[in-house]
Design a protein around this motif. Structure first.
Motif, PDB file in Angstrom:
ATOM      1  N   SER A 212      12.048   5.492 -13.306  1.00  0.00           N
ATOM      2  CA  SER A 212      10.838   4.870 -12.756  1.00  0.00           C
ATOM      3  C   SER A 212      11.155   4.008 -11.538  1.00  0.00           C
ATOM      4  N   THR A 213      12.270   3.286 -11.582  1.00  0.00           N
ATOM      5  CA  THR A 213      12.658   2.427 -10.461  1.00  0.00           C
ATOM      6  C   THR A 213      12.936   3.241  -9.213  1.00  0.00           C
ATOM      7  N   VAL A 214      13.619   4.369  -9.383  1.00  0.00           N
ATOM      8  CA  VAL A 214      13.917   5.239  -8.233  1.00  0.00           C
ATOM      9  C   VAL A 214      12.626   5.789  -7.635  1.00  0.00           C
ATOM     10  N   VAL A 215      11.693   6.212  -8.501  1.00  0.00           N
ATOM     11  CA  VAL A 215      10.414   6.760  -8.016  1.00  0.00           C
ATOM     12  C   VAL A 215       9.613   5.693  -7.293  1.00  0.00           C
ATOM     13  N   ARG A 216       9.539   4.478  -7.872  1.00  0.00           N
ATOM     14  CA  ARG A 216       8.800   3.391  -7.220  1.00  0.00           C
ATOM     15  C   ARG A 216       9.406   3.038  -5.876  1.00  0.00           C
ATOM     16  N   GLY A 217      10.741   3.118  -5.776  1.00  0.00           N
ATOM     17  CA  GLY A 217      11.396   2.854  -4.496  1.00  0.00           C
ATOM     18  C   GLY A 217      10.993   3.855  -3.433  1.00  0.00           C
ATOM     19  N   LYS A 218      10.880   5.121  -3.826  1.00  0.00           N
ATOM     20  CA  LYS A 218      10.469   6.149  -2.874  1.00  0.00           C
ATOM     21  C   LYS A 218       9.013   5.946  -2.444  1.00  0.00           C
ATOM     22  N   ILE A 219       8.160   5.544  -3.399  1.00  0.00           N
ATOM     23  CA  ILE A 219       6.751   5.287  -3.083  1.00  0.00           C
ATOM     24  C   ILE A 219       6.640   4.117  -2.118  1.00  0.00           C
ATOM     25  N   LYS A 220       7.439   3.071  -2.346  1.00  0.00           N
ATOM     26  CA  LYS A 220       7.398   1.888  -1.492  1.00  0.00           C
ATOM     27  C   LYS A 220       7.830   2.224  -0.070  1.00  0.00           C
ATOM     28  N   ARG A 221       8.888   3.031   0.038  1.00  0.00           N
ATOM     29  CA  ARG A 221       9.343   3.424   1.379  1.00  0.00           C
ATOM     30  C   ARG A 221       8.269   4.233   2.100  1.00  0.00           C
ATOM     31  N   ARG A 222       7.597   5.088   1.364  1.00  0.00           N
ATOM     32  CA  ARG A 222       6.532   5.899   1.960  1.00  0.00           C
ATOM     33  C   ARG A 222       5.390   5.015   2.450  1.00  0.00           C
ATOM     34  N   GLU A 223       5.045   3.971   1.660  1.00  0.00           N
ATOM     35  CA  GLU A 223       3.976   3.053   2.062  1.00  0.00           C
ATOM     36  C   GLU A 223       4.352   2.298   3.326  1.00  0.00           C
ATOM     37  N   LEU A 224       5.605   1.818   3.380  1.00  0.00           N
ATOM     38  CA  LEU A 224       6.063   1.072   4.556  1.00  0.00           C
ATOM     39  C   LEU A 224       6.075   1.960   5.788  1.00  0.00           C
ATOM     40  N   GLN A 225       6.517   3.213   5.623  1.00  0.00           N
ATOM     41  CA  GLN A 225       6.533   4.146   6.746  1.00  0.00           C
ATOM     42  C   GLN A 225       5.119   4.459   7.210  1.00  0.00           C
ATOM     43  N   SER A 226       4.189   4.572   6.243  1.00  0.00           N
ATOM     44  CA  SER A 226       2.797   4.855   6.573  1.00  0.00           C
ATOM     45  C   SER A 226       2.184   3.698   7.357  1.00  0.00           C
ATOM     46  N   LYS A 227       2.538   2.474   7.009  1.00  0.00           N
ATOM     47  CA  LYS A 227       2.020   1.312   7.716  1.00  0.00           C
ATOM     48  C   LYS A 227       2.549   1.249   9.141  1.00  0.00           C
ATOM     49  N   LYS A 228       3.779   1.710   9.342  1.00  0.00           N
ATOM     50  CA  LYS A 228       4.349   1.732  10.682  1.00  0.00           C
ATOM     51  C   LYS A 228       3.690   2.795  11.553  1.00  0.00           C
ATOM     52  N   ASP A 229       3.394   3.941  10.905  1.00  0.00           N
ATOM     53  CA  ASP A 229       2.841   5.059  11.672  1.00  0.00           C
ATOM     54  C   ASP A 229       1.365   4.868  11.996  1.00  0.00           C
ATOM     55  N   GLU A 230       0.640   4.174  11.095  1.00  0.00           N
ATOM     56  CA  GLU A 230      -0.802   4.059  11.295  1.00  0.00           C
ATOM     57  C   GLU A 230      -1.251   2.658  10.913  1.00  0.00           C
ATOM     58  N   HIS A 231      -1.830   1.944  11.829  1.00  0.00           N
ATOM     59  CA  HIS A 231      -2.209   0.560  11.603  1.00  0.00           C
ATOM     60  C   HIS A 231      -3.630   0.409  11.083  1.00  0.00           C
ATOM     61  N   GLN A 232      -4.442   1.416  11.220  1.00  0.00           N
ATOM     62  CA  GLN A 232      -5.830   1.282  10.793  1.00  0.00           C
ATOM     63  C   GLN A 232      -5.938   1.320   9.268  1.00  0.00           C
ATOM     64  N   ASN A 233      -6.843   0.528   8.744  1.00  0.00           N
ATOM     65  CA  ASN A 233      -7.024   0.414   7.302  1.00  0.00           C
ATOM     66  C   ASN A 233      -8.276   1.186   6.894  1.00  0.00           C
ATOM     67  N   SER A 234      -8.205   2.497   6.950  1.00  0.00           N
ATOM     68  CA  SER A 234      -9.367   3.332   6.683  1.00  0.00           C
ATOM     69  C   SER A 234      -9.401   3.760   5.226  1.00  0.00           C
ATOM     70  N   PHE A 235     -10.612   4.094   4.772  1.00  0.00           N
ATOM     71  CA  PHE A 235     -10.782   4.550   3.393  1.00  0.00           C
ATOM     72  C   PHE A 235     -10.092   5.903   3.194  1.00  0.00           C
ATOM     73  N   ARG A 236     -10.139   6.742   4.215  1.00  0.00           N
ATOM     74  CA  ARG A 236      -9.489   8.052   4.128  1.00  0.00           C
ATOM     75  C   ARG A 236      -7.979   7.900   3.927  1.00  0.00           C
ATOM     76  N   LYS A 237      -7.408   6.923   4.620  1.00  0.00           N
ATOM     77  CA  LYS A 237      -5.983   6.663   4.480  1.00  0.00           C
ATOM     78  C   LYS A 237      -5.658   6.169   3.072  1.00  0.00           C
ATOM     79  N   LEU A 238      -6.539   5.324   2.519  1.00  0.00           N
ATOM     80  CA  LEU A 238      -6.348   4.816   1.163  1.00  0.00           C
ATOM     81  C   LEU A 238      -6.333   5.956   0.148  1.00  0.00           C
ATOM     82  N   VAL A 239      -7.296   6.864   0.261  1.00  0.00           N
ATOM     83  CA  VAL A 239      -7.384   7.998  -0.666  1.00  0.00           C
ATOM     84  C   VAL A 239      -6.140   8.869  -0.561  1.00  0.00           C
TER      85      VAL A 239
END
Length: 294
Positions: free
Chosen positions: A89-116
Protein backbone atom coordinates in the motif's frame (compact mmCIF):
# COMPACT_ATOMS: atom_id res chain seq x y z
CA UNK A 1 23.84 14.93 -0.26
CA UNK A 2 20.46 14.57 -1.93
CA UNK A 3 18.72 11.22 -1.49
CA UNK A 4 17.96 9.03 -4.49
CA UNK A 5 14.35 7.98 -5.24
CA UNK A 6 15.20 4.41 -4.19
CA UNK A 7 16.50 5.59 -0.81
CA UNK A 8 13.41 7.74 -0.29
CA UNK A 9 11.10 4.82 -1.15
CA UNK A 10 13.01 2.52 1.21
CA UNK A 11 12.77 5.06 4.02
CA UNK A 12 9.03 5.51 3.45
CA UNK A 13 8.44 1.74 3.41
CA UNK A 14 10.46 1.32 6.61
CA UNK A 15 8.52 4.13 8.27
CA UNK A 16 5.22 2.61 7.13
CA UNK A 17 6.19 -0.81 8.52
CA UNK A 18 7.16 0.80 11.85
CA UNK A 19 3.84 2.64 12.11
CA UNK A 20 1.99 -0.59 11.25
CA UNK A 21 3.80 -2.45 14.03
CA UNK A 22 3.16 0.31 16.59
CA UNK A 23 -0.55 0.61 15.78
CA UNK A 24 -1.17 -3.14 15.42
CA UNK A 25 -2.47 -3.62 19.00
CA UNK A 26 -5.15 -1.01 18.28
CA UNK A 27 -6.35 -2.88 15.21
CA UNK A 28 -6.09 -6.19 17.04
CA UNK A 29 -8.45 -5.03 19.80
CA UNK A 30 -10.70 -3.44 17.18
CA UNK A 31 -10.96 -6.72 15.25
CA UNK A 32 -11.90 -8.70 18.36
CA UNK A 33 -14.63 -6.15 19.12
CA UNK A 34 -15.83 -6.35 15.51
CA UNK A 35 -16.42 -10.09 15.79
CA UNK A 36 -18.32 -9.51 19.04
CA UNK A 37 -15.77 -10.96 21.49
CA UNK A 38 -16.39 -9.32 24.88
CA UNK A 39 -14.51 -11.37 27.50
CA UNK A 40 -14.70 -8.69 30.21
CA UNK A 41 -17.89 -7.56 31.97
CA UNK A 42 -19.15 -3.98 31.55
CA UNK A 43 -18.45 -1.47 34.31
CA UNK A 44 -20.91 0.97 35.79
CA UNK A 45 -20.37 4.63 34.96
CA UNK A 46 -22.19 7.87 34.28
CA UNK A 47 -22.64 10.14 31.29
CA UNK A 48 -21.59 13.78 31.31
CA UNK A 49 -25.13 14.58 32.46
CA UNK A 50 -24.89 12.21 35.43
CA UNK A 51 -27.05 9.48 33.93
CA UNK A 52 -25.99 5.94 35.00
CA UNK A 53 -24.76 3.75 32.14
CA UNK A 54 -22.76 0.56 31.59
CA UNK A 55 -19.47 0.90 29.72
CA UNK A 56 -17.72 -1.97 27.97
CA UNK A 57 -13.94 -2.21 28.48
CA UNK A 58 -11.93 0.28 26.43
CA UNK A 59 -8.72 -0.32 24.54
CA UNK A 60 -6.37 -0.29 27.53
CA UNK A 61 -8.47 -2.72 29.59
CA UNK A 62 -8.86 -5.02 26.59
CA UNK A 63 -5.13 -4.86 25.79
CA UNK A 64 -4.26 -5.70 29.40
CA UNK A 65 -6.52 -8.74 29.17
CA UNK A 66 -4.70 -9.92 26.02
CA UNK A 67 -1.36 -9.38 27.77
CA UNK A 68 -2.56 -11.47 30.69
CA UNK A 69 -3.66 -14.33 28.43
CA UNK A 70 -0.97 -14.33 25.70
CA UNK A 71 1.86 -12.14 27.01
CA UNK A 72 3.47 -9.17 25.25
CA UNK A 73 3.93 -10.97 21.93
CA UNK A 74 0.24 -11.82 21.98
CA UNK A 75 -0.60 -8.20 21.12
CA UNK A 76 1.19 -8.64 17.79
CA UNK A 77 -0.63 -11.71 16.55
CA UNK A 78 -1.19 -11.42 12.77
CA UNK A 79 1.40 -8.65 12.34
CA UNK A 80 3.51 -10.19 9.55
CA UNK A 81 0.72 -10.27 6.90
CA UNK A 82 -0.18 -6.68 7.82
CA UNK A 83 3.40 -5.53 7.28
CA UNK A 84 3.40 -7.10 3.78
CA UNK A 85 0.06 -5.44 3.03
CA UNK A 86 1.30 -2.11 4.41
CA UNK A 87 4.45 -2.24 2.27
CA UNK A 88 2.45 -2.78 -0.92
CA UNK A 89 0.00 0.00 0.00
CA UNK A 90 2.84 2.41 0.81
CA UNK A 91 4.48 1.84 -2.57
CA UNK A 92 1.16 2.39 -4.38
CA UNK A 93 0.40 5.57 -2.40
CA UNK A 94 3.88 6.86 -3.25
CA UNK A 95 3.22 6.38 -6.95
CA UNK A 96 -0.16 8.14 -6.65
CA UNK A 97 1.46 11.06 -4.82
CA UNK A 98 4.13 11.45 -7.48
CA UNK A 99 1.46 11.43 -10.17
CA UNK A 100 -0.49 14.16 -8.32
CA UNK A 101 2.61 16.34 -7.95
CA UNK A 102 3.48 15.88 -11.63
CA UNK A 103 -0.10 16.72 -12.59
CA UNK A 104 0.06 19.94 -10.58
CA UNK A 105 3.26 20.93 -12.36
CA UNK A 106 1.83 20.20 -15.79
CA UNK A 107 -1.53 21.89 -15.27
CA UNK A 108 -2.26 24.73 -12.87
CA UNK A 109 -5.98 25.07 -13.45
CA UNK A 110 -8.28 23.56 -10.85
CA UNK A 111 -11.03 22.25 -13.11
CA UNK A 112 -13.72 19.71 -12.31
CA UNK A 113 -12.70 17.66 -15.34
CA UNK A 114 -9.17 17.43 -13.98
CA UNK A 115 -10.53 16.32 -10.59
CA UNK A 116 -12.57 13.50 -12.16
CA UNK A 117 -9.59 12.37 -14.22
CA UNK A 118 -7.21 12.33 -11.23
CA UNK A 119 -9.74 10.59 -8.99
CA UNK A 120 -10.39 7.95 -11.66
CA UNK A 121 -6.66 7.23 -11.92
CA UNK A 122 -6.36 7.09 -8.14
CA UNK A 123 -9.34 4.71 -7.96
CA UNK A 124 -7.71 2.34 -10.44
CA UNK A 125 -4.46 2.33 -8.46
CA UNK A 126 -6.38 1.77 -5.20
CA UNK A 127 -8.36 -1.15 -6.66
CA UNK A 128 -5.21 -2.79 -8.01
CA UNK A 129 -3.59 -2.26 -4.62
CA UNK A 130 -6.53 -3.99 -2.91
CA UNK A 131 -6.26 -6.93 -5.29
CA UNK A 132 -2.66 -7.38 -4.17
CA UNK A 133 -3.13 -6.68 -0.45
CA UNK A 134 -6.52 -8.24 0.39
CA UNK A 135 -5.18 -11.82 0.68
CA UNK A 136 -2.76 -10.61 3.37
CA UNK A 137 -5.61 -8.76 5.07
CA UNK A 138 -7.63 -11.99 5.23
CA UNK A 139 -4.65 -13.85 6.70
CA UNK A 140 -4.04 -11.17 9.32
CA UNK A 141 -7.71 -11.04 10.35
CA UNK A 142 -7.90 -14.81 10.75
CA UNK A 143 -4.70 -14.96 12.77
CA UNK A 144 -6.07 -12.34 15.17
CA UNK A 145 -9.54 -13.93 15.34
CA UNK A 146 -8.00 -17.16 16.66
CA UNK A 147 -7.79 -15.48 20.05
CA UNK A 148 -11.56 -16.00 20.49
CA UNK A 149 -11.50 -19.81 20.34
CA UNK A 150 -7.81 -20.27 21.25
CA UNK A 151 -7.15 -22.02 17.92
CA UNK A 152 -3.75 -22.45 16.25
CA UNK A 153 -4.98 -23.13 12.72
CA UNK A 154 -3.27 -20.08 11.18
CA UNK A 155 0.26 -19.57 12.46
CA UNK A 156 2.85 -18.25 10.00
CA UNK A 157 2.59 -16.37 6.72
CA UNK A 158 3.39 -19.30 4.44
CA UNK A 159 1.35 -21.66 6.58
CA UNK A 160 -1.68 -19.35 6.18
CA UNK A 161 -1.23 -19.25 2.42
CA UNK A 162 -1.09 -23.04 2.13
CA UNK A 163 -4.00 -23.58 4.54
CA UNK A 164 -6.36 -21.14 2.80
CA UNK A 165 -5.44 -22.32 -0.71
CA UNK A 166 -5.86 -25.99 0.25
CA UNK A 167 -9.24 -25.55 1.94
CA UNK A 168 -10.87 -22.74 -0.07
CA UNK A 169 -8.86 -22.29 -3.23
CA UNK A 170 -7.99 -18.91 -4.71
CA UNK A 171 -11.39 -17.47 -3.80
CA UNK A 172 -10.57 -17.91 -0.11
CA UNK A 173 -8.06 -15.07 -0.33
CA UNK A 174 -10.74 -12.65 -1.56
CA UNK A 175 -13.54 -13.23 0.93
CA UNK A 176 -14.88 -9.81 1.91
CA UNK A 177 -13.11 -8.16 -1.03
CA UNK A 178 -16.22 -6.53 -2.55
CA UNK A 179 -17.33 -4.51 0.51
CA UNK A 180 -13.71 -3.59 1.21
CA UNK A 181 -13.25 -2.13 -2.28
CA UNK A 182 -16.69 -0.51 -2.37
CA UNK A 183 -15.95 1.28 0.88
CA UNK A 184 -12.60 2.53 -0.43
CA UNK A 185 -14.05 3.72 -3.74
CA UNK A 186 -17.00 5.44 -2.07
CA UNK A 187 -14.68 7.12 0.43
CA UNK A 188 -12.30 8.29 -2.32
CA UNK A 189 -14.95 9.83 -4.58
CA UNK A 190 -16.96 11.46 -1.79
CA UNK A 191 -13.85 12.87 -0.13
CA UNK A 192 -12.41 14.36 -3.32
CA UNK A 193 -15.72 15.72 -4.59
CA UNK A 194 -16.75 17.29 -1.27
CA UNK A 195 -13.31 18.84 -0.79
CA UNK A 196 -13.44 20.25 -4.34
CA UNK A 197 -16.90 21.83 -3.95
CA UNK A 198 -16.08 23.27 -0.53
CA UNK A 199 -12.76 24.73 -1.69
CA UNK A 200 -14.28 26.09 -4.90
CA UNK A 201 -17.63 27.46 -3.77
CA UNK A 202 -17.53 27.77 0.04
CA UNK A 203 -14.08 29.24 0.69
CA UNK A 204 -13.79 32.88 -0.36
CA UNK A 205 -10.50 33.89 -2.00
CA UNK A 206 -10.69 37.26 -0.27
CA UNK A 207 -10.28 35.56 3.10
CA UNK A 208 -6.70 35.83 4.34
CA UNK A 209 -6.53 32.19 5.52
CA UNK A 210 -8.22 30.72 2.44
CA UNK A 211 -5.16 28.71 1.33
CA UNK A 212 -4.71 27.28 4.83
CA UNK A 213 -8.36 26.23 5.05
CA UNK A 214 -8.20 24.58 1.62
CA UNK A 215 -5.15 22.56 2.66
CA UNK A 216 -7.08 21.02 5.56
CA UNK A 217 -10.44 20.51 3.85
CA UNK A 218 -9.63 17.09 2.43
CA UNK A 219 -8.21 15.94 5.77
CA UNK A 220 -11.38 16.93 7.65
CA UNK A 221 -13.60 15.35 5.00
CA UNK A 222 -11.56 12.16 5.29
CA UNK A 223 -12.17 11.91 9.04
CA UNK A 224 -15.91 12.47 8.61
CA UNK A 225 -16.35 10.05 5.72
CA UNK A 226 -14.26 7.32 7.37
CA UNK A 227 -17.00 7.12 10.01
CA UNK A 228 -19.79 6.97 7.42
CA UNK A 229 -18.08 4.25 5.35
CA UNK A 230 -17.05 2.19 8.40
CA UNK A 231 -19.83 -0.44 7.92
CA UNK A 232 -18.08 -1.59 4.71
CA UNK A 233 -14.90 -2.23 6.72
CA UNK A 234 -16.81 -4.09 9.42
CA UNK A 235 -18.62 -6.32 6.93
CA UNK A 236 -15.37 -7.09 5.09
CA UNK A 237 -13.64 -8.14 8.33
CA UNK A 238 -16.57 -10.25 9.53
CA UNK A 239 -16.80 -11.98 6.13
CA UNK A 240 -13.05 -12.74 6.21
CA UNK A 241 -13.60 -14.80 9.37
CA UNK A 242 -17.03 -16.24 8.64
CA UNK A 243 -17.23 -20.02 8.15
CA UNK A 244 -13.45 -20.52 7.99
CA UNK A 245 -13.33 -23.03 10.85
CA UNK A 246 -12.71 -20.53 13.65
CA UNK A 247 -15.08 -20.05 16.57
CA UNK A 248 -15.12 -16.30 15.87
CA UNK A 249 -16.96 -16.86 12.59
CA UNK A 250 -19.25 -19.79 13.34
CA UNK A 251 -22.65 -20.21 15.04
CA UNK A 252 -23.79 -19.25 17.61
CA UNK A 253 -21.64 -16.12 17.30
CA UNK A 254 -22.51 -15.61 13.63
CA UNK A 255 -24.66 -17.48 11.14
CA UNK A 256 -23.01 -18.75 7.96
CA UNK A 257 -23.53 -15.83 5.59
CA UNK A 258 -24.46 -16.47 1.98
CA UNK A 259 -22.99 -13.15 0.82
CA UNK A 260 -21.69 -9.87 2.19
CA UNK A 261 -25.18 -8.38 1.71
CA UNK A 262 -26.56 -11.10 3.98
CA UNK A 263 -23.90 -10.12 6.55
CA UNK A 264 -24.74 -6.42 6.20
CA UNK A 265 -28.45 -7.13 6.69
CA UNK A 266 -27.77 -9.28 9.77
CA UNK A 267 -25.60 -6.62 11.44
CA UNK A 268 -28.08 -3.89 10.49
CA UNK A 269 -31.01 -5.75 12.09
CA UNK A 270 -28.97 -6.16 15.28
CA UNK A 271 -27.97 -2.49 15.23
CA UNK A 272 -24.28 -3.43 15.07
CA UNK A 273 -23.12 -1.85 11.81
CA UNK A 274 -20.74 0.44 13.72
CA UNK A 275 -19.45 -2.13 16.19
CA UNK A 276 -15.74 -1.59 16.78
CA UNK A 277 -15.71 1.97 15.42
CA UNK A 278 -14.99 3.23 18.94
CA UNK A 279 -12.30 1.92 21.30
CA UNK A 280 -13.14 4.19 24.24
CA UNK A 281 -16.36 4.99 26.14
CA UNK A 282 -18.16 2.05 24.57
CA UNK A 283 -21.66 1.75 25.93
CA UNK A 284 -23.04 -1.72 26.54
CA UNK A 285 -25.92 -2.51 24.16
CA UNK A 286 -29.35 -2.12 25.69
CA UNK A 287 -31.17 -5.44 26.07
CA UNK A 288 -34.92 -5.30 26.51
CA UNK A 289 -36.40 -7.34 29.39
CA UNK A 290 -38.40 -10.43 28.38
CA UNK A 291 -42.08 -9.86 27.84
CA UNK A 292 -44.83 -11.46 29.99
CA UNK A 293 -45.68 -13.86 27.16
CA UNK A 294 -42.07 -15.13 27.13
Amino acid sequence: MSSTPVEVDAAVVLLGASVTAITHPLLYVKLLIQVGHEPLPPAAGTTMFGRPVLYLPGFFSYAQYILKVDGKLGLFRGLSPRIVSSTISTVVRGKIKRRELQSKKDEHQNSFRKLVQETSHEMIFQCLSKVATHPFHVMSVRCMAQFVGRETKYSGLFSCIMKIFKEEGLSGFYIGFVPHVLGEVLFLWCCNLLAYFINTYAVDDSFSQASTIRSYTKFVMGITLSVLTYPFTLVADVMAVNNCGLAAGLPPRFPVFKSWLHCWNHLSIEGQLFRGSRLFFRRAPVTLPPSVED
